[in-house]
Design a protein around this motif. Structure first.
Motif, PDB file in Angstrom:
ATOM      1  N   GLY A  78      32.683  48.177  31.969  1.00 34.63           N
ATOM      2  CA  GLY A  78      33.787  48.689  32.848  1.00 34.63           C
ATOM      3  C   GLY A  78      34.977  48.336  32.063  1.00 34.63           C
ATOM      4  O   GLY A  78      35.119  47.456  31.303  1.00 34.63           O
ATOM      5  N   GLU A  79      35.977  49.001  32.714  1.00 40.96           N
ATOM      6  CA  GLU A  79      37.378  48.644  32.258  1.00 40.96           C
ATOM      7  C   GLU A  79      37.730  47.144  32.475  1.00 40.96           C
ATOM      8  O   GLU A  79      36.963  46.442  33.746  1.00 40.96           O
ATOM      9  N   SER A  92      37.540  45.913  36.612  1.00 40.06           N
ATOM     10  CA  SER A  92      36.675  46.543  37.413  1.00 40.06           C
ATOM     11  C   SER A  92      35.547  45.718  38.185  1.00 40.06           C
ATOM     12  O   SER A  92      34.698  45.949  38.900  1.00 40.06           O
ATOM     13  N   HIS A 111      32.901  45.370  27.750  1.00 41.04           N
ATOM     14  CA  HIS A 111      33.850  46.549  27.720  1.00 41.04           C
ATOM     15  C   HIS A 111      33.368  47.321  26.374  1.00 41.04           C
ATOM     16  O   HIS A 111      34.102  48.593  26.205  1.00 41.04           O
ATOM     17  N   TYR A 148      33.244  50.653  38.205  1.00 43.94           N
ATOM     18  CA  TYR A 148      34.430  50.986  38.487  1.00 43.94           C
ATOM     19  C   TYR A 148      35.129  50.546  39.626  1.00 43.94           C
ATOM     20  O   TYR A 148      34.251  50.830  40.800  1.00 43.94           O
ATOM     21  N   TYR A 183      33.231  59.662  35.120  1.00 39.93           N
ATOM     22  CA  TYR A 183      33.554  58.338  34.391  1.00 39.93           C
ATOM     23  C   TYR A 183      32.870  57.905  33.156  1.00 39.93           C
ATOM     24  O   TYR A 183      33.722  57.557  32.274  1.00 39.93           O
ATOM     25  N   THR A 184      31.717  58.063  33.430  1.00 40.56           N
ATOM     26  CA  THR A 184      30.878  57.491  31.883  1.00 40.56           C
ATOM     27  C   THR A 184      31.184  58.356  30.820  1.00 40.56           C
ATOM     28  O   THR A 184      31.382  57.714  29.729  1.00 40.56           O
ATOM     29  N   ILE A 217      43.753  51.674  35.936  1.00 39.84           N
ATOM     30  CA  ILE A 217      42.828  51.645  37.011  1.00 39.84           C
ATOM     31  C   ILE A 217      43.399  51.204  38.402  1.00 39.84           C
ATOM     32  O   ILE A 217      44.287  50.513  38.301  1.00 39.84           O
ATOM     33  N   PHE A 250      36.761  57.139  42.119  1.00 40.64           N
ATOM     34  CA  PHE A 250      37.341  57.661  41.021  1.00 40.64           C
ATOM     35  C   PHE A 250      37.904  58.919  41.055  1.00 40.64           C
ATOM     36  O   PHE A 250      38.651  59.412  40.293  1.00 40.64           O
TER      37      PHE A 250
END
Lengths: 328, 301
Positions: free
Chosen positions: A53-54, A57, A218, A234, A255-256, A281, A293
């Motif tokens: 994740g970012e 997240s 990440h 996320y 998103y992926t 984000i 998202f």
């Protein structure tokens, strides 16, 4: 591959939530940062379960909450058929031996005024009541296992490089003979050449000590190298989860896909025409309504703003939280 | 057999290797010490003060306590270096022996107030929440009074004696160390290495005393050195007001007080103990400032 093998579940997390209270604004209104919001997953024994994740997240909070270094707000953590959230603080300390964590910052995770032998041996003193002689022998053995030498025992942490410090942190964790390790971005503070060596060490340790990893990162390249299962997070929720093959080759969540597209290609002539996530984000204090998202999703429709999608199974062991999963 | 040799080898190696970085560090500290002029002056004064206190019984020419009426109120001369007081006691001998009392006060007050303050501060900072609230509000209560007034109140309530002076100054002085140690403990407990040791399975008391406390000590020690001058001043102040050490004992503050009514004609009775106080306080202040500078990480490397 892992998909086909029927394996025993070591750790099962159900509806785990962690909200941090914060006071904001002129009236000091009580709001919550939803760092981990309703997360459910299973980690099979002797596998590597990656959480990607970012930043922001909630993946680090997830790792700490699973070990109860942060008390969860609600939800269950079932470790080997025992509810880890319900056991008392006293037995928690004994339980901790089996579940260890290696944190992302090797520079601050070792006590600056203690010798390496004391840093590693402390756990032995707490859990096994060994004599100082036995501790020295065990520490020496463990140091060799993580690629350091006996003479490093009597040095202070500041005398080591980042990679060596991460090895010391690893030695501190594995000296207790744990079954489950949370690796919280263990290589993010290291330079690339050292990263590969440390990852190799983790891989070797996993097979020689039959460990199970919850690998938080990440870096998708690291996920590809290390893991068997992947969960994409996320804003505190898991967006897509499945085996590495499912998530990487049959990607279903937008998103992926965007995350995959944002992997840089080492070719100056390569023109990136693919879509990558736009913007930052959103805040986890006030997450977007409906699908979290939708603000950044290129395929977002009206329904995404209103209704939160369910976490649905699209094939065996492959879950997606999206109204319009991409299924080929 | 095998394990014994390993232990011996380990211990020897331990001994050398363990001390190597410490020795290097001390060399550097010594270098900084030498290059900080004020710290050197302070050190010299304090070393002389301590040496005088140790060798006091050898140095003194006269009995500092028994009176000799035939030699009262004599001005400074080669017989009586600092003169004599209204009871014919040699001031020089009394100042020399008085250094022992001052040193004893400093030692005990530092130990009690430093220890109590650090302990309470670490506990407050480590546990936070209501433990912190309780301890820090008590600290605030002590800080709400001017320290000398509070010390006077305690000394007056307990009655004047050496022990009570020490208790009174300690009870007033611990708050500074509590605040310092609390601030430091709050910072340290958030460090990843504390979380790491908690993850290993250490309990609160182990973390607090073996991991947090050692990291809180250096600012406390610096502050302690800086406070030693104040300790002497408070003790002297109490002595001067008649709330400190009982008269026959040569405490410097009470000696200054003794000469009060003779100050115009027989100035030496009050002046020499006063100078002694000034010198030692100055020495401790220089030393404290110097140590603070030397401990400053920006100056260190």
């Amino acid at each position: 591959m892992p998909t086909e093998v029927k394996t025993e579940t070591l750790l099962s997390v159900e509806n785990l939530k962690k909200y941090f209270p914060v006071k904001r604004g002129a009236f000091r209104r009580l709001l919550y940062v939803r760092a981990v919001d309703d997360v459910t997953f299973q980690v099979p024994k002797e596998s590597v379960f990656a959480v990607v994740g970012e930043s922001g997240s909630g993946k680090t909070t997830l790792g700490r909450t699973v070990l109860r270094l942060i008390e969860p707000t609600s939800g269950k953590i079932i470790y080997k058929n025992e509810d880890f959230t319900k056991i008392s603080l006293k037995s928690l300390r004994i339980f901790r031996r089996k579940m260890q964590i290696i944190s992302q910052d090797p520079y601050n995770s070792l006590h600056p005024r203690k010798l390496v032998k004391d840093i590693i041996g402390e756990g032995l003193k707490i859990h096994f009541h060994m004599s100082s002689n036995e501790i020295l022998d065990t520490v020496k053995e463990t140091l060799e296992r993580v690629g350091l030498r006996e003479e490093h025992m009597f040095r202070y942490p500041h005398e080591f490089s980042g990679g060596q410090r991460q090895r010391i942190a690893t030695a501190r964790a594995i000296v207790l003979k744990p079954e489950f390790l949370v690796l919280d971005e263990p290589t993010s503070a290291l330079d690339v050449s050292v990263q590969a060596i440390i990852l190799k060490m983790f891989k070797d340790l996993k097979s020689s000590l039959s460990l199970t990893y919850l690998f938080i990162t990440h870096d998708l390249a690291v996920v590809d190298y290390m893991s068997d299962y992947v969960a994409v997070m996320y804003l505190g929720q898991i967006m897509e989860m499945g085996t590495k093959e499912d998530v990487f080759n049959n990607t279903a969540h937008p998103y992926t896909i965007l995350l995959m597209n944002s992997i840089p290609v080492p070719d100056p002539r390569h023109k990136n025409k693919k879509m990558i996530p736009k913007g930052e984000i959103p805040s986890s204090i006030n997450p977007p309504s409906g699908c979290r998202f939708h603000t950044r999703c290129p395929y977002a429709k009206e329904v995404c703003k209103k209704e939160e999608p369910k976490f649905v199974k699209i094939s065996k062991g492959h879950f997606v939280k999206c109204h319009f999963p991409i299924i080929e | 057999m095998k394990s014994i040799t390993i232990e011996k080898r380990g211990k020897l190696r331990d001994f050398i290797a363990r001390r190597k970085p410490i020795i290097e560090d001390w060399k550097h500290t010594l270098y900084l010490w030498k290059s900080t002029k004020l710290a050197m002056i302070g050190t010299v004064i304090i070393v002389i003060f301590i040496l005088i206190a140790i060798f006091a019984p050898i140095i003194v020419p006269y009995d500092p306590i028994s009176s000799n009426m035939s030699a009262r109120l004599q001005p400074p001369s080669w017989d009586h270096l600092f003169g004599t007081d209204q009871f014919g006691r040699d001031i020089f001998s009394r100042v020399i022996v008085g250094s022992r009392i001052e040193l004893w006060i400093i030692f005990l007050v530092s130990l009690i107030s430093g220890g109590l303050g650090t302990f309470l501060g670490v506990v407050a900072g480590y546990f936070g929440k209501f433990v912190d609230e309780i301890i820090m509000r008590i600290t605030d209560m002590f800080l709400a009074f001017p320290s000398l007034v509070l010390a006077m109140a305690f000394a007056a309530a307990l009655g004047p004696s050496l022990t009570n002076t020490i208790i009174a100054i300690s009870v007033v002085g611990w708050t500074v160390f509590a605040r310092l140690a609390r601030a430091e403990a709050m910072k340290i407990k958030k460090q990843p290495y504390i979380e790491a040791i908690r993850a290993v399975g250490a309990g609160n008391s182990r973390i607090m005393f073996l991991h947090v406390l050692p990291m809180c000590l250096s600012p406390v020690l610096v502050q302690l050195t800086l406070r030693m001058g104040t300790i002497i001043l408070t003790a002297a102040g109490l002595g001067f007001l008649g709330l400190g050490v009982r008269p026959p004992l040569p405490e410097w503050g009470s000696m200054v007080s003794d000469g009060r009514s003779y100050l115009v004609a027989q100035w030496w009775i009050s002046t020499f103990p006063g100078i002694a106080i000034a010198f030692v306080v100055l020495g401790f202040n220089f030393l404290g400032d110097g140590i603070r500078d030397i401990m400053d990480p920006r100056l260190r490397r």
